[in-house]
Design a protein around this motif. Structure first.
Motif, mmCIF file in Angstrom:
data_model
loop_
_atom_site.group_PDB
_atom_site.id
_atom_site.type_symbol
_atom_site.label_atom_id
_atom_site.label_comp_id
_atom_site.label_asym_id
_atom_site.label_seq_id
_atom_site.Cartn_x
_atom_site.Cartn_y
_atom_site.Cartn_z
ATOM 1 N N SER A 189 0.847 -1.181 0.000
ATOM 2 C CA SER A 189 0.000 0.000 0.000
ATOM 3 C C SER A 189 0.887 1.236 0.000
ATOM 4 C CB SER A 189 -0.906 -0.002 1.236
ATOM 5 O OG SER A 189 -1.750 1.126 1.237
ATOM 6 N N CYS B 5 -4.826 10.213 -1.073
ATOM 7 C CA CYS B 5 -5.326 8.993 -1.673
ATOM 8 C C CYS B 5 -4.318 7.871 -1.444
ATOM 9 C CB CYS B 5 -5.541 9.215 -3.165
ATOM 10 S SG CYS B 5 -6.453 7.894 -3.959
ATOM 11 N N SER C 73 -7.495 -1.577 -4.360
ATOM 12 C CA SER C 73 -8.396 -0.501 -3.961
ATOM 13 C C SER C 73 -7.677 0.834 -4.047
ATOM 14 C CB SER C 73 -8.939 -0.731 -2.554
ATOM 15 O OG SER C 73 -8.154 -0.130 -1.583
ATOM 16 N N SER D 52 -8.295 4.462 -2.320
ATOM 17 C CA SER D 52 -9.087 5.017 -1.226
ATOM 18 C C SER D 52 -8.710 6.465 -0.945
ATOM 19 C CB SER D 52 -8.859 4.206 0.058
ATOM 20 O OG SER D 52 -9.070 2.848 -0.188
ATOM 21 N N TYR E 155 -8.855 9.865 1.297
ATOM 22 C CA TYR E 155 -9.010 10.040 2.738
ATOM 23 C C TYR E 155 -8.951 11.511 3.125
ATOM 24 C CZ TYR E 155 -3.931 10.678 3.082
ATOM 25 O OH TYR E 155 -2.649 11.145 2.945
#
Length: 161
Positions: free
Chosen positions: A91, A114, A141, A143, A145
């Protein structure tokens, strides 16, 4: 080397290249930075129709930082990597925030950003007593934030964030 590992390496290289390509003059003008790195524990439940079909516990490495670049604007990159058996997670992301001092001892930093996460694992599904189905699964994914960091300076050079 698996496809996930190659992609993870590319993501990490792109993030490092982005951080290293920042204009040096703006970082030298006011260079305030925070870098945190350390171990992380991940517990991942793989779900099928709302039911857990596999639980994964893995150790990971996580790093976060904040770099003040200009007039209180800061970049906030982060990375995480973990591997356990046939499971792997990577990640990375980046945000931008605004440092706001509140008096002499406190501050807040609202930010938006992101994260991109990719997770790969093998799942074994028993179809009968004699036959098991082995599936390779990959999840991705992106995501966005919103976050708020708060800090308090309790002594010269010491902060709680």
């Amino acid at each position: 080397m698996t496809g996930l590992t190659k992609r993870s390496a590319r993501i990490v290289h792109l993030l490092l290249a982005a951080f290293l390509s920042l204009p040096a003059a703006s970082l030298v003008a006011e260079c305030w930075a925070k870098i945190e790195a350390g171990p992380a524990y991940l517990h991942i439940d793989v779900l099928e129709s709302g039911h857990t079909i596999k639980e994964i516990n893995m150790a990971a490495v996580k790093a976060d930082s904040s770099f003040m670049v200009w007039r209180g604007i800061c970049l906030k990159p982060s990375i995480l990597y973990g591997r356990q058996g046939h499971s792997e997670i990577a990640s990375g992301g980046c945000g931008i925030g605004q440092y706001i001092p509140l008096g002499g001892k406190c501050s807040i930093t609202p930010s938006i950003g992101c994260n991109f996460t990719q997770f790969k694992t093998n799942i074994h599904l028993p179809l009968s007593e004699a036959f098991k189905l082995k599936l390779k699964e990959r999840f991705r994914s992106i995501s966005p934030y919103v976050s708020l960091d708060a800090s308090w300076c309790f002594a010269q050079g010491w902060r709680v964030i």
